[in-house]
Design an enzyme around this catalytic site. Structure first.
Site, mmCIF file in Angstrom:
data_model
loop_
_atom_site.group_PDB
_atom_site.id
_atom_site.type_symbol
_atom_site.label_atom_id
_atom_site.label_comp_id
_atom_site.label_asym_id
_atom_site.label_seq_id
_atom_site.Cartn_x
_atom_site.Cartn_y
_atom_site.Cartn_z
ATOM 1 N N LEU B 69 0.821 -1.223 0.000
ATOM 2 C CA LEU B 69 0.000 0.000 0.000
ATOM 3 C C LEU B 69 0.853 1.271 0.000
ATOM 4 O O LEU B 69 0.332 2.354 -0.193
ATOM 5 C CB LEU B 69 -0.951 0.003 1.197
ATOM 6 C CG LEU B 69 -2.145 -0.953 1.086
ATOM 7 C CD1 LEU B 69 -3.017 -0.879 2.339
ATOM 8 C CD2 LEU B 69 -2.988 -0.661 -0.150
ATOM 9 N N ASP B 310 0.483 -9.393 -5.281
ATOM 10 C CA ASP B 310 1.769 -8.704 -5.082
ATOM 11 C C ASP B 310 1.682 -7.301 -5.689
ATOM 12 O O ASP B 310 2.638 -6.806 -6.299
ATOM 13 C CB ASP B 310 2.933 -9.513 -5.686
ATOM 14 C CG ASP B 310 4.291 -9.022 -5.170
ATOM 15 O OD1 ASP B 310 4.315 -8.140 -4.291
ATOM 16 O OD2 ASP B 310 5.319 -9.527 -5.662
#
Lengths: 177, 429, 316
Positions: B69, B310
């Site tokens: 993130l 991913d």
């Protein structure tokens, strides 16, 4: 393009070359220091014929030069197609020699300008004279032929096509439109 | 633009409702109230505000257990909010975020920061903090404290757990809280300065390669440590045939090892790198077709438990450069479901039950979280899939802040029609 | 005549016709180089930027000379004086230079694919002067020109590249070009320097130098980089010379005539002995001469008017 008319036939061409040869010999008082340089393509073949005629008249051989002017063209930047570079063969040293430049058609004069630049890069001739089979006018540079086979008035939309036996199978000069 | 609603009550009409956990597979209506499933069917039984879901499939909400993130530290690439928006757009209701932020997530306050920042969003964010303080590969983090705050597993992702000794202690320690160590498997002495898979293509391009055994050797180490300790290890982003074989053998012996792979390894190979497109650069790298076939085999027989993306957002300038200099990683949240549906479900290589297990059930089980079942009284944590939606990947339209996808312009079939979680929902108008 | 390619990024995928046209044209330029004034006005008004992000003396010198011989203007940019040190990206550097109206970019860079990347960002014609261990197309072209001069045809010719194949752009470009031209290409070197799946490039791998010598018409000997010792790729220069060095004794033992090539600079007494480098079968200096002619030909053939290519940016 279509054929508009025949300007010269094989006999006309032969007669013109005869006269040109005599004029060259006359103006230069024989063959001393002479080099005949033909511009590829077709100018070289005409040059060869002139040399043959000199041989017939004078009984002596004059050196031949072949000139490819591709690398000296001024329209190079505008071409998308790369012209194939042909061999430039000038066996004799042209320094202090009299160079007779031979081409088939004299038109804008740009080819002759390129040829003279190329010659200058190869040495310093005593003089350069120009012999052409056809002069069709419309010069864009201050260039004038010393020996002309035939003067042909043309319009810019027309084309003069010179055929030489060695390359095109016959001797002929055509006006195309 | 999708319509965002937080209505008290809504009926999803005429969808195929599919949940293998409760052996549910029928076309009917489902009534949601206050974020919970009030009732399922029969068709036409419920009155009130409804969304027509004809031709759609309702499955337990999807979870992506491997997301970067970027917040805190790299908010120009992604923030918790934009990452959650991307997840929702891609059909995920829950995601796990990796600790390689700046600073790394390695203490309780970091975990709380993520929980607070993501609170109120439809998508649940589960932090996966670092195994070691500062991801430096030395001291263990305060795992107990962080599990209490919401950590669901531990990883030094981006690099492997440094040594076998450290991994042993980490597995033993995390095991006390029922949480796995998630390892990025790569032997640095073999990977060296590689930028792509070592093989035919790296040879052709003269690029330093990362051989498959760099992954295999690390996977073998992890398996042996898990076996010895009796603890749990989860292998992140499996990409090599060797790793699939080792995991399969370990599972057969009863070793507590689980594994995930990513959609890009399943549909791309190193051949695509011949274009020097930096959007095809990630770590582990795209490998050969042999590896790809082994991964697909692993999905079919259950050797590989989960599909994760991913998701690794990078800024324009991180990728707009020489291949060798470019950052590793691609975004994946908004393309994963479409890729899996188009290339596996629609082609019959995997079935819907496989998909639900790979993208919803198993990720939660691996992390020792309660699974979300579609049954009366349960929290309505749902993904509604439109299996017929034909669409073209357009990175400019991504909810994610970053555009680094190798799938730009791909024609896909199947995508999320809507998502719903804890009373929040996103559906098209 | 026109090349199919718009840039010279590498020889992989370049057609036999294109390679032949470049080599034929290079022969014409070689004749120009023999004239009293070895210069033609062909590319007057065109500007070439030589971007060298890696140190290089001879390639850069050869390019610069070729550019001057066809009357192009040249500007030079090297890493030591560059903004790279100030953290500017390759794209920004290149676009800034292009904004000064550049027609060609000749680039040497350590990253494979860097010229391909540039070709996507710029409108200029890009000529790869070496990208990492990937390609060095003009070197391979001059190598092929030199071989063609000796053997008239490359078809069926047996060329073996000796040395550090893994890290060699010369090896790769030679392989791509020669295989396309119908030559049989082999590689020979320490096992640590032969990359994986080498055979997939259409070459034969010779583990021992004696086997290579028994079959080669041409040996193209690569420079061995001292720093590879640190990466544990070979133990010492002494051992390298013992196992793979091209010595007169080794050549004599074969009883065969083998043409000796080397892209330079030579580590004399390591990969190649002096009496071989300077011997009768060495064409190393012909390679250098041909390098200028080949580069003139490439500039000439890529230098005309061209359509602007579609930008292929990642920018959205």
């Amino acid at each position: 393009m279509n054929i508009k008319c025949e300007i010269m036939n094989a006999q006309d061409i032969s007669r013109s070359l005869n006269r040109l040869t005599h004029e060259i010999l006359e103006r230069n008082h024989g063959i001393g220091d002479l080099v005949i340089v033909g511009i590829r393509n077709r100018g070289d073949m005409l040059a060869q014929r002139i040399i043959q005629r000199i041989q017939d008249i004078e009984g002596k051989t004059v050196p031949l030069g072949l000139l490819d002017i591709t690398l000296y063209r001024d329209d190079f930047q505008r071409l998308t197609d790369r012209p194939v570079i042909q061999e430039t063969e000038i066996v004799t040293d042209i320094n202090d020699r009299k160079v007779i430049l031979v081409d088939d058609v004299l038109y804008t004069g740009r080819t002759i300008r390129a040829a003279m630049d190329a010659l200058m890069d190869m040495g310093r001739p005593a003089l350069i004279q120009l012999a052409v089979l056809v002069d069709r006018g419309h010069r864009e540079l201050p260039i004038k032929a010393d020996y002309v086979g035939k003067n042909v008035p043309t319009s810019v939309t027309e084309q003069v096509q010179v055929k030489i036996k060695e390359q095109d199978g016959e001797d002929q000069v055509l006006l195309m439109e | 633009m999708p319509l965002k609603m937080s209505d008290q009550s809504v009926i999803l009409k005429n969808a195929r409702i599919f949940d293998p956990q409760v052996k549910l597979d029928k076309v009917t209506d489902i009534q949601i109230r206050d974020g919970k499933i009030m009732d399922i069917g029969p068709a036409g039984a419920f009155k009130g505000k409804s969304i027509d879901c004809t031709g759609k499939i309702i499955v337990p909400g999807l979870m992506d257990m491997h997301v970067h993130l970027r917040e805190p530290g790299h908010e120009h690439k992604e923030t918790i909010r934009t990452g959650c928006n991307a997840a929702a757009a891609g059909g995920f209701t829950e995601i796990c975020c990796m600790p390689n932020t700046s600073p790394p997530i390695d203490c309780r306050s970091d975990v709380e920061f993520i929980k607070e920042r993501s609170a109120g969003h439809l998508v649940d964010v589960h932090p996966i903090p670092a195994v070691t303080v500062g991801m430096a590969g030395e001291k263990l983090t305060e795992m107990g404290d962080m599990v209490e705050a919401g950590a669901v597993g531990f990883s030094d992702d981006g690099r492997p757990v440094a040594t076998a000794g450290l991994l042993r202690r980490a597995i033993e320690y995390a095991g006390m809280f029922g949480k796995p160590i998630i390892d990025h498997c790569e032997d640095p002495s073999l990977a060296q300065d590689g930028v792509m898979h070592e093989g035919r293509v790296s040879t052709a391009l003269g690029m330093p390669g990362i051989p498959g055994i760099a992954e295999d050797i690390a996977v073998m180490r992890d398996i042996l440590v898990a076996e010895y300790t009796g603890g749990t290890v989860h292998i992140a982003h499996v990409s090599s045939a060797g790793a699939v074989r080792l995991i399969r053998e370990a599972k057969a012996r009863g070793v507590r090892v689980t594994a995930e792979t990513c959609p890009h390894y399943l549909v791309l190979t190193d051949e695509i790198i011949r274009q020097f497109d930096t959007f095809t650069k990630m770590n582990p790298p795209l490998r050969s077709e042999t590896d790809q076939q082994a991964l697909i085999g692993g999905l079919k027989d259950g050797t590989i438990d989960a599909i994760a993306t991913d998701h690794a957002p990078h800024a324009y300038e991180d990728k707009e450069c020489e291949f060798k200099e470019a950052a590793f990683g691609i975004v994946g949240l908004e393309t994963a479901l479409g890729i899996m549906w188009t290339h596996f479900i629609d082609k019959g290589i995997l079935n819907l039950e496989n998909l639900v297990r790979l993208m919803s059930v198993r990720p939660r089980e691996i992390l020792n979280l309660a699974t979300n079942k579609i049954e009366k009284g349960a929290v309505a944590n749902l993904t509604v899939i439109d299996p017929e939606a034909a669409w073209v990947v357009d990175s400019a339209a991504f909810e994610s802040k970053s555009r680094n996808t190798p799938f730009q312009g791909w024609n896909l079939k199947g995508r999320a029609f809507g998502v719903m979680n804890r009373g929040r929902m996103i559906f098209p108008v | 005549m026109q090349l199919e390619i718009r840039h010279l990024l590498g020889l992989e995928g370049v057609s036999r016709e294109d390679i032949t046209l470049i080599l034929d044209t290079a022969e014409s330029f070689k004749k120009v180089l023999e004239r009293p004034i070895p210069k033609v006005p062909t590319l007057r008004g065109k500007t070439v930027a030589n971007l060298f992000f890696e140190p290089s003396t001879r390639t850069r010198f050869s390019f610069e000379l070729a550019e001057k011989r066809v009357s192009a203007d040249t500007v030079n940019f090297s890493a030591s004086t560059s903004s790279v040190l100030k953290g500017e990206t390759l794209k920004d550097t290149a676009r800034n230079i292009e904004a000064m109206k550049i027609d060609f970019v000749v680039m040497r860079h350590s990253a494979p694919g860097a010229p391909h990347f540039l070709a996507r960002c710029l409108n200029s014609v890009i000529i790869n002067a070496g990208d990492g261990a990937h390609e060095h197309p003009t070197q391979a072209l001059l190598d092929m020109m030199t071989m063609r001069e000796q053997f008239t045809s490359l078809e069926g010719l047996k060329v073996i590249v000796v040395g550090d194949i893994e890290h060699s752009r010369v090896a790769r470009s030679n392989i791509y070009g020669l295989v396309t031209m119908g030559a049989h290409v082999g590689v020979c070197g320490p096992a640590t320097m032969i990359p994986r799946q080498m055979e997939d490039l259409g070459v034969t791998v010779y583990p021992a130098i004696e086997d290579a010598l028994a079959e080669a018409d041409v040996l193209n000997i690569l420079r061995i980089q001292l720093e590879r010792q640190k990466q544990a790729l070979f133990p010492s220069l002494r051992e390298y010379r013992n196992l793979f060095g091209i010595t007169l004794e080794r050549l004599d033992r074969t009883g065969r005539d083998i043409m000796i090539m080397h892209p330079g600079p030579i580590n004399r007494g390591v990969e190649l002995d002096s009496n071989v480098a300077d011997g009768d079968y060495s064409v190393i200096l012909d390679q250098v001469t041909n390098g200028v002619a080949v580069r003139m030909a490439v500039l000439y053939l890529l230098g005309g008017e061209r359509q602007k290519l579609e930008g292929d940016d990642h920018a959205a």
